[in-house]
Design a protein around this motif. Structure first.
Motif, mmCIF file in Angstrom:
data_model
loop_
_atom_site.group_PDB
_atom_site.id
_atom_site.type_symbol
_atom_site.label_atom_id
_atom_site.label_comp_id
_atom_site.label_asym_id
_atom_site.label_seq_id
_atom_site.Cartn_x
_atom_site.Cartn_y
_atom_site.Cartn_z
ATOM 1 N N GLN A 167 0.827 -1.210 0.000
ATOM 2 C CA GLN A 167 0.000 0.000 0.000
ATOM 3 C C GLN A 167 0.858 1.255 0.000
ATOM 4 O O GLN A 167 0.559 2.236 -0.690
ATOM 5 N N LYS A 168 1.936 1.179 0.806
ATOM 6 C CA LYS A 168 2.837 2.329 0.850
ATOM 7 C C LYS A 168 3.433 2.612 -0.535
ATOM 8 O O LYS A 168 3.434 3.743 -1.024
ATOM 9 N N ILE A 169 3.930 1.557 -1.110
ATOM 10 C CA ILE A 169 4.536 1.724 -2.443
ATOM 11 C C ILE A 169 3.500 2.188 -3.448
ATOM 12 O O ILE A 169 3.764 3.033 -4.307
ATOM 13 N N GLN A 170 2.277 1.665 -3.294
ATOM 14 C CA GLN A 170 1.215 2.033 -4.214
ATOM 15 C C GLN A 170 0.861 3.501 -4.091
ATOM 16 O O GLN A 170 0.679 4.218 -5.086
ATOM 17 N N MET A 171 0.750 3.994 -2.808
ATOM 18 C CA MET A 171 0.424 5.404 -2.583
ATOM 19 C C MET A 171 1.551 6.299 -3.087
ATOM 20 O O MET A 171 1.301 7.343 -3.700
ATOM 21 N N GLU A 172 2.794 5.889 -2.802
ATOM 22 C CA GLU A 172 3.914 6.682 -3.294
ATOM 23 C C GLU A 172 3.908 6.734 -4.826
ATOM 24 O O GLU A 172 4.130 7.786 -5.431
ATOM 25 N N ALA A 173 3.598 5.604 -5.410
ATOM 26 C CA ALA A 173 3.550 5.574 -6.867
ATOM 27 C C ALA A 173 2.416 6.427 -7.403
ATOM 28 O O ALA A 173 2.553 7.132 -8.409
ATOM 29 N N ALA A 174 1.244 6.417 -6.677
ATOM 30 C CA ALA A 174 0.106 7.223 -7.122
ATOM 31 C C ALA A 174 0.424 8.701 -7.010
ATOM 32 O O ALA A 174 0.124 9.493 -7.916
ATOM 33 N N ASN A 175 1.022 9.095 -5.849
ATOM 34 C CA ASN A 175 1.385 10.506 -5.677
ATOM 35 C C ASN A 175 2.404 10.948 -6.709
ATOM 36 O O ASN A 175 2.296 12.030 -7.305
ATOM 37 N N LYS A 176 3.369 10.103 -6.927
ATOM 38 C CA LYS A 176 4.381 10.438 -7.929
ATOM 39 C C LYS A 176 3.758 10.517 -9.325
ATOM 40 O O LYS A 176 4.106 11.389 -10.129
ATOM 41 N N ALA A 177 2.793 9.628 -9.557
ATOM 42 C CA ALA A 177 2.129 9.649 -10.851
ATOM 43 C C ALA A 177 1.341 10.934 -11.044
ATOM 44 O O ALA A 177 1.331 11.510 -12.140
ATOM 45 N N ARG A 178 0.651 11.406 -9.942
ATOM 46 C CA ARG A 178 -0.097 12.673 -10.049
ATOM 47 C C ARG A 178 0.855 13.821 -10.360
ATOM 48 O O ARG A 178 0.569 14.676 -11.216
ATOM 49 N N VAL A 179 1.968 13.836 -9.620
ATOM 50 C CA VAL A 179 2.943 14.902 -9.863
ATOM 51 C C VAL A 179 3.476 14.808 -11.292
ATOM 52 O O VAL A 179 3.595 15.809 -12.006
ATOM 53 N N ASP A 180 3.771 13.588 -11.701
ATOM 54 C CA ASP A 180 4.308 13.406 -13.055
ATOM 55 C C ASP A 180 3.289 13.814 -14.119
ATOM 56 O O ASP A 180 3.643 14.405 -15.143
ATOM 57 N N VAL A 181 1.984 13.519 -13.836
ATOM 58 C CA VAL A 181 0.942 13.887 -14.793
ATOM 59 C C VAL A 181 0.837 15.392 -14.910
ATOM 60 O O VAL A 181 0.735 15.956 -16.010
ATOM 61 N N GLU A 183 3.141 17.588 -14.107
ATOM 62 C CA GLU A 183 4.350 18.094 -14.736
ATOM 63 C C GLU A 183 4.318 17.839 -16.246
ATOM 64 O O GLU A 183 4.685 18.697 -17.059
ATOM 65 N N ALA A 184 3.873 16.628 -16.601
ATOM 66 C CA ALA A 184 3.800 16.291 -18.030
ATOM 67 C C ALA A 184 2.782 17.167 -18.742
ATOM 68 O O ALA A 184 2.998 17.570 -19.896
ATOM 69 N N LYS A 185 1.653 17.451 -18.060
ATOM 70 C CA LYS A 185 0.643 18.323 -18.657
ATOM 71 C C LYS A 185 1.200 19.723 -18.894
ATOM 72 O O LYS A 185 0.988 20.321 -19.957
ATOM 73 N N LYS A 186 1.944 20.223 -17.866
ATOM 74 C CA LYS A 186 2.539 21.548 -18.008
ATOM 75 C C LYS A 186 3.549 21.544 -19.168
ATOM 76 O O LYS A 186 3.519 22.417 -20.042
ATOM 77 N N LYS A 187 4.400 20.546 -19.164
ATOM 78 C CA LYS A 187 5.395 20.463 -20.230
ATOM 79 C C LYS A 187 4.718 20.261 -21.586
ATOM 80 O O LYS A 187 5.180 20.791 -22.602
ATOM 81 N N GLY A 188 3.606 19.513 -21.560
ATOM 82 C CA GLY A 188 2.902 19.275 -22.805
ATOM 83 C C GLY A 188 2.316 20.542 -23.384
ATOM 84 O O GLY A 188 2.414 20.798 -24.591
ATOM 85 N N GLU A 189 1.676 21.364 -22.511
ATOM 86 C CA GLU A 189 1.102 22.619 -23.008
ATOM 87 C C GLU A 189 2.182 23.560 -23.517
ATOM 88 O O GLU A 189 2.055 24.160 -24.587
ATOM 89 N N ILE A 190 3.271 23.676 -22.698
ATOM 90 C CA ILE A 190 4.359 24.558 -23.126
ATOM 91 C C ILE A 190 4.987 24.019 -24.410
ATOM 92 O O ILE A 190 5.237 24.754 -25.378
ATOM 93 N N GLY A 191 5.228 22.720 -24.390
ATOM 94 C CA GLY A 191 5.840 22.115 -25.568
ATOM 95 C C GLY A 191 4.959 22.223 -26.798
ATOM 96 O O GLY A 191 5.454 22.380 -27.919
ATOM 97 N N SER A 192 3.624 22.112 -26.582
ATOM 98 C CA SER A 192 2.703 22.217 -27.708
ATOM 99 C C SER A 192 2.796 23.584 -28.362
ATOM 100 O O SER A 192 2.874 23.700 -29.593
ATOM 101 N N LYS A 193 2.788 24.642 -27.488
ATOM 102 C CA LYS A 193 2.902 25.994 -28.038
ATOM 103 C C LYS A 193 4.245 26.186 -28.739
ATOM 104 O O LYS A 193 4.315 26.776 -29.828
ATOM 105 N N GLU A 194 5.308 25.676 -28.069
ATOM 106 C CA GLU A 194 6.615 25.820 -28.680
ATOM 107 C C GLU A 194 6.684 25.074 -30.022
ATOM 108 O O GLU A 194 7.237 25.567 -31.009
#
Length: 501
Positions: A167-181, A183-194
């Motif tokens: 469960q611990k690993i799962q929660m850490e993975a979920a939190n990291k996944a949210r952050v990664d999503v 971050e990826a969304k931000k990079k995606g929007e910036i990258g899309s405009k660029e």
């Protein structure tokens, strides 16, 4: 005595008379005083759930499946198994408890020296260590682990370490996944405009470069095309010049070779003739000398000898002149033969040219014959087509006659209407009278009426007007009425006539 044969996966274990320890064989004679046992080499699957405890006193369950059997490729191990376990079946409780005890003991000892984190993170190494230690213990019984499969480690009820850790690993993975999503969304929007901006810039740049490159390539292509055409033309001219030069050189060499061959032939003939004359002269001289010596030997007079000598010399000179004349004659004969041979070659060449022209004319005649045959065949086909067309038109007319009940007039009228015959007749008649100024005569019956009204009344009496009408037609056209209608008299008409305006 019995002769026993084991199956492919079996061995015979023989003990008794004449055998010190045990004897293993696939087939053997069982002698009196001996006994035998058959054991199977097929491996057996054992399924266990080994309970162990780590160094932190945390219990866990290790599910495992082992495939174990006798070591078939090692005879000492087979002897161990034959002595210790062959009396028991591999699937019996005795063997199963033995194997389970060894596996549980080695697993517990190894788990007690490791933390739970080490066991969980190094699962692969832990499993391999268990297999190695269990195999080391099984070697003393002649057994081999053919395959081993350890399943996922399982918590003991009441101790949910692996569950909480998961469960611990799962929660850490979920939190990291949210952050990664995010971050990826931000990079995606910036990258899309660029990327959009870069795409537009690159598209404009590529379009400009493409136009420049296309223009450049087009110019280079035209230059290369002109260059290649020029080189091809130069090469063709060079090849034509080389061919012409080679032909001229060949013709020159042929002429020289022919001339040299003919000259050599004439010179050889002349040399042969001259050499023949020289030899003959030498022969005559020797003959004369021999005669002179003979005359001297016979003590002839000096005058006689001198006379004979001069005579012989004169004869020799005469013979020499004769031979020279013969050589000259032979040379002229060879020259005449050479000219004759040249004329013969020329005649053969003319004959070959004539044969070539004859063959060409023959080919031309054959070609004209083929053309005539083709034209004849075409006319034949055309005639056959006309015959087929006539047959088809005949069938068509027969079908029309049958359709109108054999009425020829109706068939004729239909065909004339269909082909526009009446229209053509009307057109021809109209063309015939176009531009004419015919005289129109009107007669009355002598009732005394005058004027236009009286004239038009007389139109109703066409029958009475028929004779003068026919006469007028005769005067204007020279045509006479048919005999069944009557004849015209030569007396002048007493009826009044009105000239047309």
């Amino acid at each position: 005595m019995w002769y026993r044969v084991a199956k492919a996966s079996e061995y015979l274990v023989i003990t008794g008379a004449g055998i010190d320890d045990v004897k293993l064989a696939k087939k053997a004679w069982i002698l009196p005083g001996q006994s035998y046992t058959v054991f199977d080499l097929s491996p057996v699957n054992y399924t266990f759930e080994v309970q162990a405890m780590s160094t932190e006193k945390l219990p866990f369950v290790l599910p495992a499946v082992f495939t174990i059997g006798p070591r078939e490729d090692d005879m000492p191990s087979l002897h161990k198994y034959a002595k210790l376990l062959c009396s028991h079946d591999m699937a019996s409780n005795h063997v199963q408890e033995l194997v389970q005890g060894i596996i549980e003991g080695e697993t517990r000892v190894l788990a007690a020296s490791m933390t739970m984190e080490d066991v969980f993170k190094g699962t692969k190494e832990f499993k391999q260590e268990v297999f190695d230690k269990v195999q080391l213990e099984l070697n003393q019984f002649g057994l081999l682990i053919y395959n081993a499969n350890v399943k996922q480690l399982v918590d003991v009820p009441g101790h949910e370490y692996f569950s909480y850790l998961g469960q611990k690993i799962q929660m850490e993975a979920a939190n990291k996944a949210r952050v990664d999503v995010a971050e990826a969304k931000k990079k995606g929007e910036i990258g899309s405009k660029e990327r959009e901006g870069m795409t537009l810039q690159n598209a404009a740049k590529i379009n400009a470069e493409t136009k420049i490159y296309a223009t450049k390539r087009e110019g280079e292509g035209k230059k290369e095309e002109i260059k290649v055409k020029s080189e091809v033309k130069v090469y063709e001219n060079m090849r034509e010049a080389e061919v012409a030069e080679a032909n001229a050189e060949l013709a020159k060499k042929k002429a020289v070779w022919t001339k040299e061959a003919q000259v050599a032939q004439v010179e050889a003939a002349k040399a042969v003739a001259l050499r023949d004359a020289e030899l003959q002269q030498e022969v005559e001289k020797m003959h004369a000398l021999s005669k002179t010596e003979k005359l001297k030997a016979d003590l002839l007079s000096e005058a006689t000898v001198e006379y004979e000598t001069k005579k012989l010399e004169a004869d020799g000179a005469l013979f020499q002149k004769q031979k020279a004349a013969e050589a000259e004659l032979f040379t002229k004969k060879l020259e005449a033969e050479a000219r004759l041979y040249a004329k013969k070659l020329e005649a053969e060449a003319q004959k070959a040219i004539a044969e070539t022209q004859l063959y060409a004319k023959k080919q031309e005649a054959e070609a004209q014959k083929a053309i005539a045959e083709a034209q004849l065949y075409a006319k034949k086909l055309e005639a056959e087509g006309l015959m087929a067309l006539g047959q088809a038109e005949g069938a068509y007319l027969r079908s029309l006659l049958e359709a109108v009940g054999g009425n020829y007039n109706a068939t004729r009228d239909f065909m004339m209407l269909k082909n526009g015959t009446f229209q053509e007749i009307a057109k021809i008649n109209a063309e015939a009278v176009r531009g004419l100024k015919p005289n129109i005569s009107v007669w009355n019956n002598g009732s005394g009426d005058s004027g236009a009204n009286g004239a038009f009344k007389e139109v109703a009496g066409v029958y009475k007007m028929l004779p003068p009408l026919l006469k007028t037609v005769h005067e204007q056209t020279g045509m006479l009425p048919p005999s069944w209608m009557g004849t015209l008299s030569n007396s002048p008409s007493t009826n009044s006539t009105l000239d047309s305006t």
